[in-house]
Write an enzyme that holds these catalytic residues in place. Structure first.
Site, short mmCIF file in Angstrom:
data_model
loop_
_atom_site.label_atom_id
_atom_site.label_comp_id
_atom_site.label_asym_id
_atom_site.label_seq_id
_atom_site.Cartn_x
_atom_site.Cartn_y
_atom_site.Cartn_z
N GLY A 1 2.03 -5.36 -9.59
CA GLY A 1 2.36 -4.60 -9.73
C GLY A 1 3.18 -4.01 -10.57
N LEU B 1 6.50 -1.89 -0.66
CA LEU B 1 7.14 -1.06 -0.86
C LEU B 1 5.40 0.37 -0.17
CD1 LEU B 1 8.49 0.51 -3.09
CD2 LEU B 1 8.27 -1.69 -3.26
N TYR C 1 5.57 4.45 2.23
CA TYR C 1 6.27 5.85 1.92
C TYR C 1 6.02 6.84 3.59
CZ TYR C 1 6.38 10.42 -0.09
OH TYR C 1 6.47 11.60 0.03
N TYR D 1 -0.45 14.34 -0.44
CA TYR D 1 -1.19 12.82 -0.01
C TYR D 1 -2.12 12.96 0.75
CZ TYR D 1 1.11 7.95 -0.30
OH TYR D 1 0.99 6.26 -1.02
N LYS E 1 -0.73 3.55 4.35
CA LYS E 1 1.01 3.09 4.54
C LYS E 1 1.86 2.79 5.77
CE LYS E 1 2.28 2.77 0.34
NZ LYS E 1 1.69 2.27 -0.48
N ARG F 1 4.42 6.10 -12.81
CA ARG F 1 2.55 6.65 -13.29
C ARG F 1 2.04 7.23 -12.53
NH1 ARG F 1 -0.03 4.05 -18.61
NH2 ARG F 1 -1.65 4.11 -18.42
P1 NAD Z 1 3.58 2.14 -10.21
O1 NAD Z 1 2.23 2.86 -11.18
O2 NAD Z 1 4.58 1.59 -11.19
O3 NAD Z 1 2.83 1.02 -9.57
C1 NAD Z 1 2.00 0.64 -9.21
C2 NAD Z 1 1.78 -0.35 -9.79
O4 NAD Z 1 -0.22 -0.63 -9.41
C3 NAD Z 1 0.50 -0.32 -11.37
O5 NAD Z 1 1.01 -1.08 -12.00
C4 NAD Z 1 -1.06 -0.95 -11.23
O6 NAD Z 1 -1.52 -0.97 -12.64
C5 NAD Z 1 -0.63 -1.28 -9.45
N1 NAD Z 1 -2.18 -1.32 -9.46
C6 NAD Z 1 -3.05 -0.44 -8.59
N2 NAD Z 1 -4.30 -1.07 -8.68
C7 NAD Z 1 -4.27 -2.67 -8.55
C8 NAD Z 1 -5.06 -3.62 -8.64
N3 NAD Z 1 -6.44 -3.33 -8.12
N4 NAD Z 1 -4.46 -4.94 -8.38
C9 NAD Z 1 -3.15 -4.72 -8.76
N5 NAD Z 1 -2.77 -3.89 -9.50
C10 NAD Z 1 -3.07 -3.08 -8.96
O7 NAD Z 1 4.12 3.18 -9.59
P2 NAD Z 1 5.20 2.64 -8.17
O8 NAD Z 1 5.25 4.87 -8.07
O9 NAD Z 1 6.35 2.26 -8.35
O10 NAD Z 1 4.05 1.86 -7.04
C11 NAD Z 1 5.03 0.72 -6.01
C12 NAD Z 1 4.72 1.05 -5.27
O11 NAD Z 1 5.96 2.32 -4.26
C13 NAD Z 1 3.44 1.46 -3.82
O12 NAD Z 1 3.04 0.39 -3.20
C14 NAD Z 1 4.14 3.16 -3.73
O13 NAD Z 1 2.74 3.47 -3.10
C15 NAD Z 1 5.37 2.78 -3.44
N6 NAD Z 1 5.57 4.24 -3.15
C16 NAD Z 1 6.04 5.40 -4.33
C17 NAD Z 1 6.38 6.91 -4.14
C18 NAD Z 1 6.82 7.24 -5.27
O14 NAD Z 1 7.32 8.29 -5.39
N7 NAD Z 1 6.20 6.77 -6.55
C19 NAD Z 1 6.81 6.34 -3.02
C20 NAD Z 1 7.39 4.81 -2.04
C21 NAD Z 1 6.33 4.45 -1.97
#
Ligand code: NAD
Length: 286
Positions: free
Chosen positions: A9, A170, A172, A182, A190, A223
């Site tokens: 990811g 990760l 939320y 959400y 989640k 993103r």
């Molecule tokens: P990010 O965009 O950096 O990461 C998400 C990644 O998932 C992307 O690189 C995307 O290409 C990849 N992805 C999506 N579908 C996919 C698939 N089928 N196969 C492989 N890769 C796939 O965003 P982020 O916010 O850093 O997300 C990472 C984790 O953190 C997620 O689980 C998200 O739910 C969690 N999270 C994010 C937040 C926030 O506010 N950003 C808060 C709590 C939890």
């Protein structure tokens, strides 16, 4: 020997996966990445052209080195699961061996084993829709991409995860508290991920001696989060109402991930660890 980590990811330098890669690298781990197939080309090109060089710098002055980037689509477990329209899609044509099973096999062929598995990915096509307006297809897609993808990764990587290894995802707060906006079944995804963390901690702990934890992260302008549409409001809400009135940095999560995957956390498994400046503990905004 240093540890080896596979982080699924990462497709740019803005999200939690990248920060986790940096923190693990700074702690001496070798870094392998799994990048979503449609995002692979631009990520590798940007890496090669030095677009991320500034954010590759580690606190100790070294640079994040990525040993290998694997194409991955965590929605598909085996080649038999891939439908024709995806096979023929030109965004997938340039890559091969990107189902979960094939990626695990390729990592095994390349490196033999790993010590750390990180799942930092999610996708909910109807995330902007309230749950009451979410279709069955959208709901199941959210669970497939955001939750079962983790079960599948652990299933196929567990045999090459060294005894004493650690795994992480990760999550939320929307899993356990109402966070309007959400949607699309992402809150359900989640909640399932956190429940699965407990069950998988038991199963993978008994069978493979692997620890399984999840980090409940505060809001970050990644993103994926920008696609949801209300991330600035969430950050402002947190800064106004959390016990610690500071903006969450991706590195805060990266550092916790490095701790959880280290021997310092050798008795911690099956837990949800909050890295959110304490927002989860509030019951009343003041
Ligand atoms: P990010 O965009 O950096 O990461 C998400 C990644 O998932 C992307 O690189 C995307 O290409 C990849 N992805 C999506 N579908 C996919 C698939 N089928 N196969 C492989 N890769 C796939 O965003 P982020 O916010 O850093 O997300 C990472 C984790 O953190 C997620 O689980 C998200 O739910 C969690 N999270 C994010 C937040 C926030 O506010 N950003 C808060 C709590 C939890």
């Amino acid at each position: 020997r240093g540890k080896r980590a596979f982080i699924a990811g990462v497709a740019d330098d803005q999200g939690f996966g990248w920060a986790i890669a940096k923190a693990l690298s700074a702690a001496g781990a070798e870094i392998l990445l799994g990048t979503w197939v449609p995002a692979l080309n631009i990520f590798e090109t940007s890496l090669r052209r030095g677009k991320f060089d500034e954010s590759r710098v580690l606190p100790n002055g070294g640079m994040l080195e990525i040993a290998k980037v694997y194409a991955l689509d965590a929605v598909f477990d085996t080649p038999e699961d891939v439908p024709e329209d995806i096979k023929n899609n030109k965004r997938y044509a340039g890559a091969s061996n990107w189902t979960v099973q094939e990626v695990a096999e390729t990592v095994k062929a390349d490196y033999g084993s790993i010590d750390i598995l990180v799942h930092s990915l999610a996708n909910g096509p109807e995330v902007t829709k309230p749950l009451l307006e979410t279709s069955r297809k959208g709901y199941l897609a959210a669970i497939s991409a955001s939750t079962y993808s983790y079960v599948s990764l652990l299933k196929y990587f567990a045999p090459i995860l060294n005894h004493g290894g650690a795994s992480l995802s990760l999550t939320y707060l929307a899993s356990e508290r109402i966070i309007p906006g959400y949607g699309g079944g992402m809150s359900s995804a989640k909640a399932a991920l956190e429940s699965d963390t407990r069950v998988l901690a038991f199963e993978a702990g008994r069978k493979h001696g692997i620890r399984v934890n999840t980090i409940s992260a505060g809001p970050l302008r990644s993103r994926a989060a920008k696609a949801i549409g209300f991330i600035d409001d969430m950050i402002n809400y947190s800064t106004a109402n959390a016990p610690l009135q500071q903006e969450l940095k991706a590195d805060d999560v990266g550092n916790t991930a490095a701790f959880l995957c280290s021997p310092l956390a050798s008795a911690i498994t099956g837990t949800v660890i909050y890295v959110d400046n304490g927002l989860h503990a509030m019951g009343l905004a003041v």
